[in-house]
Every structure is written in C-alpha cells, then in structure tokens.
Design an enzyme around this catalytic site. Structure first.
Site, PDB file in Angstrom:
ATOM      1  N   CYS A 116       0.835  -1.299   0.215  1.00  0.00           N
ATOM      2  CA  CYS A 116       0.001   0.117   0.193  1.00  0.00           C
ATOM      3  C   CYS A 116       0.932   1.141   0.037  1.00  0.00           C
ATOM      4  O   CYS A 116       1.898   1.174   0.882  1.00  0.00           O
ATOM      5  CB  CYS A 116      -0.934  -0.068   1.254  1.00  0.00           C
ATOM      6  SG  CYS A 116      -2.448  -1.260   1.187  1.00  0.00           S
ATOM      7  N   ARG A 121       8.093   3.949   3.879  1.00  0.00           N
ATOM      8  CA  ARG A 121       8.200   2.899   4.644  1.00  0.00           C
ATOM      9  C   ARG A 121       9.645   2.167   4.493  1.00  0.00           C
ATOM     10  O   ARG A 121       9.534   1.060   3.814  1.00  0.00           O
ATOM     11  CB  ARG A 121       7.198   1.667   4.634  1.00  0.00           C
ATOM     12  CG  ARG A 121       5.947   2.308   5.108  1.00  0.00           C
ATOM     13  CD  ARG A 121       4.805   1.421   5.262  1.00  0.00           C
ATOM     14  NE  ARG A 121       4.515   0.814   4.051  1.00  0.00           N
ATOM     15  CZ  ARG A 121       3.459  -0.098   3.906  1.00  0.00           C
ATOM     16  NH1 ARG A 121       2.930  -0.810   4.993  1.00  0.00           N
ATOM     17  NH2 ARG A 121       3.108  -0.719   2.911  1.00  0.00           N
ATOM     18  N   ASP A 305      -3.912   1.295  11.804  1.00  0.00           N
ATOM     19  CA  ASP A 305      -4.501   0.592  10.832  1.00  0.00           C
ATOM     20  C   ASP A 305      -6.125   0.716  10.932  1.00  0.00           C
ATOM     21  O   ASP A 305      -6.926   0.066  10.335  1.00  0.00           O
ATOM     22  CB  ASP A 305      -4.319  -1.143  10.867  1.00  0.00           C
ATOM     23  CG  ASP A 305      -2.907  -1.283  10.023  1.00  0.00           C
ATOM     24  OD1 ASP A 305      -2.479  -0.482   9.246  1.00  0.00           O
ATOM     25  OD2 ASP A 305      -2.433  -2.307  10.023  1.00  0.00           O
TER      26      ASP A 305
END
Length: 425
Positions: A116, A121, A305
C-alpha cells in the site's frame, strides 16, 4: 476491475467469527523456511497477501497448499533464496523472508518491496539489524543481496519500534550463535504470535510483548503445527461497522486484550461494548459522540490501521473530533473520498479535523489502500443511497471477502466483476 456496490442504511445484526490475523500469518509462513519439513499452520485467512506469500514460497521450491483456513507447507524441497521481483512488488511483507532465507542458505536476494502507498516505509532498520548480526549487505539499484557465513548474537537498539524489523531480527537471531537482545522492540500481538511459533519449532525467545526481546540462538529448528491468533484489525473494523449502522453484532474468536485502545475510543464515542471471554457484543443505538483527540501510535496505543475506519464513524458524530496520524504521512488519502459522500473533514499537516454531519450519501469512490478501502465500505453501509467502491483489490489483501462478512450481518452489498473484453484478433 472488480467493485463493490452497497445499498446503505441497514443496521447490521447477527454473529460473525473473526478470521486469523494476516499480520501474524505472513511472518509465521516466512519463519517456516527455517525448519526443513512439513508444517501445518491453522486459522490462516484466505487473502490476496497470503496467496502472494504462498506463491513466493513455491517459487523458492516449497510445496504449499491453503485449504479450509489451513496451510500445509513442505519446506524441505526449497532450493532458492532469490525472491522474484514481480512477487515482491505485490506485497511489502515479502521482506519478512530476508531473515529466514539468510539463516537457511547463507544468502538472500530481494528487491524493494511493494504494498500500500500510505507513506514512506524504509527497510533500513531491517538491514541494520541483519548487519549487526554479521550479515554483509550489497545494494545495487533496486536489488539487495544479503550474505552471511555465520550470524552472531548481539545487542540491537532499534531507532523506532518497527514491527517488521523486530520480526526479521527475531527470525535471523533464532539460529545465530550466542544471545541477541532487541531493545526498543515493537510490542504488537503479532510479534508475540511469532515468538510462540518460533518457540514451538524449538527456538528460545522471551520478552515479546515488551520493549526488550531476548533470543538465545539454537542449532536446529523442527516443523510444527500452529494456530494463528485472531485478526484485531478485522475485529476493530467490524466493531466500527456495527456502531456506524446503529446495529448490534456479536464477534466470536476475538482477543479483547488486543483491542483495548480501540474499545476505549469507541466507548468514548458512546458505543456499547460488552466482553465475555473471546466474545464481544457491539451496539450503538444513537448518534455517536465526538472524540476530542485520537493519536495513532505503536501498540498498545491506538493503531494506525484503524484510523480511517474510526474517522468514518466520527464523520457522523455529534461535534468536532481530531485525529493525529503519527505513523504514516500518506494515511489521509481516504479523506477526499469521504468528502464526496458528504463528510466535513479538513486536514492540516498530520491532523484531521472531523466535524460530524447528520448523514452521508452514496457516491462512487476509490479504495486507495487496504484500510482506506475498508473505511469506504463502512461509510457505504451507513450512507443513504448507493455507494460504489472501486479498486477493491486493495481490500482483498486484508479481508476475506468483506462483502460476505457484511452480507451475513444483513448488509446489502455485492461484488461485481466486469465481463472480459473479447479478443477479436
């Protein structure tokens, strides 16, 4: 591309079982490479990411089959430590194989992983951890090669409590010579599950769930049978869906201790949550209340999340709520989609200000990532009229046929697959 069509406005009601945790299953499947033989991993969700991981393991020479939430995995025939680039592009969690493959083969070749697009990251903490254990890292463009003839235990201090880095280091250190201690380790329940799995194979690890994990290296690991923990993010998603539709649902196969921060926020919003062992009942007969401030942080704080899902709930709350996102800078992409549905949300830097409106309205929206997609489905369940959610392959990465889950609870939601374009050549 497939899409979901939702007729909103129906309260959810009934009982549903929460499937196994994707974020626990993926590193556990990777760790199985460290013990040659046949493993039986139970309570594995049937998700797109799980199938990508199994395809990667097959590409390395393993035999793998998923049936009825059980993976039977034979790692003995594995002969390669080169993960295909096209598979790594599909899923960030493919990076979990670095530690296990380095341990088994003394070398691993990977590529920058996909997944995603929710912000930067980097995998530098993974690489620094493996280097600290004695690995040599060679980077050339998009390719990363890790080599080590012998891994040695050491003390490792993480600059940030990264879940993936903590897990990769745990796996690599499990068969290193000597003792490894990880300081500032991530504390997520999925890390505890990985510790339990590694120990079931014969590893000696203590401390998962705290910020200090100690791994005493062993010479050999053996295959085992193991069951994955329930998915706390799926459970949290269903809790929010019950609340936003003014429904009443019962969740089975949950671990309430993993949902403490989420339960706290929902109760502040006026949601009723009753807990009995591994069963939770969630209802919200009236309009939710605004929550003055929510800050996403590593576990056990409020999870990033579930930020987008709770934002949907607060978009219908009475008053102004503020959500501060501290983990991923790209985690507000769903805001534009929600405003199409009538939400009143504005973003300033890493904070979202959510002024509740009386009603959301159906619209055609696009899932930009896994959790944003789930949030848009929830919004559609509560909205007046028809909502169409496109790009739902993102949702399939973390929810086992989300439309079936909600249909069992009385939602009007269908998946539409476009007819193939005829080839006239």
């Amino acid at each position: 591309m497939e899409k979901l069509v939702i007729e909103g406005g129906r309260p959810l009601s009934g009982t549903i079982r929460i499937h196994g945790a994707k974020n626990a299953a993926l590193p556990i499947l990777a760790a199985s490479m460290m013990a040659e033989g046949t493993h039986r991993i139970e309570n594995v969700p049937d998700l797109l990411d799980i199938h990508v991981m199994l395809d990667i393991l097959r590409s390395l020479g393993c035999k793998a089959e998923l049936r009825d939430e059980t993976v039977v995995l034979d790692t003995l025939p594995a002969h390669s430590s080169h993960i295909p680039e096209e598979l790594m592009k599909q899923m960030r969690s493919s990076i979990f194989l670095m530690g296990p493959l380095l341990t088994r083969f003394g070398e691993v070749q990977v590529y920058q992983p996909g997944g995603c697009a929710i912000g930067e990251r980097k995998i530098d903490l993974h690489l620094k951890g493996l280097q600290a254990l004695g690995a040599e890292i060679e980077e050339a463009g998009n390719t990363i090669i890790c080599r080590a003839t012998l891994l040695r235990g050491t003390d490792i201090v993480l600059d940030f409590p990264s879940v993936g880095a903590t897990e990769n280091i745990m796996m690599a250190a499990a068969m290193a010579r000597g003792t490894t201690t990880i300081f500032n380790a991530a504390r997520e329940p999925e890390i505890q599950d990985l510790q339990h799995f590694l120990n079931a194979m014969g590893a000696r690890i203590i401390g998962a769930g705290t910020d200090t994990i100690t791994i005493e290296g062993v010479d050999r690991l053996v295959p085992c049978t193991y069951s994955i923990i329930p998915d706390r993010i799926v459970a949290g998603t269903m809790m929010v869906a019950a609340a936003i539709t003014k429904g009443n649902i019962t969740l089975e196969n949950v671990c309430p201790a993993h949902l403490t921060s989420v339960t706290h926020v929902l109760r502040r919003a006026g949601v009723q949550v009753h807990i009995d062992g591994d069963i939770m009942n969630v209802s919200c007969p009236g309009r939710p209340r605004a929550v003055e401030r929510i800050v996403t942080s590593p576990y056990p704080s409020f999870p990033t999340d579930l930020q987008s899902q709770v934002m949907v709930l607060l978009s219908l709350a009475d008053g102004l709520s503020v959500i501060k996102e501290t983990i991923f800078e790209g985690r507000f992409k769903h805001v534009d989609e929600l405003t199409r549905m009538g939400a009143d949300i504005w973003v300033d830097m890493n904070s979202a200000f959510v002024r509740g409106v009386p009603r959301l309205y159906g619209a055609t929206v696009e899932a930009t990532d896994l959790r944003a997609g789930a949030a848009l489905v929830i919004a559609g369940l509560a909205a007046a009229g028809t909502t169409i959610v496109e790009q739902i392959h993102h949702i399939d990465r973390g929810y086992d046929r989300i439309e079936r889950m909600f249909s069992r609870l009385g939602a009007r939601i269908e998946r539409f697959t476009p007819a193939p374009v005829p080839n006239n050549n």
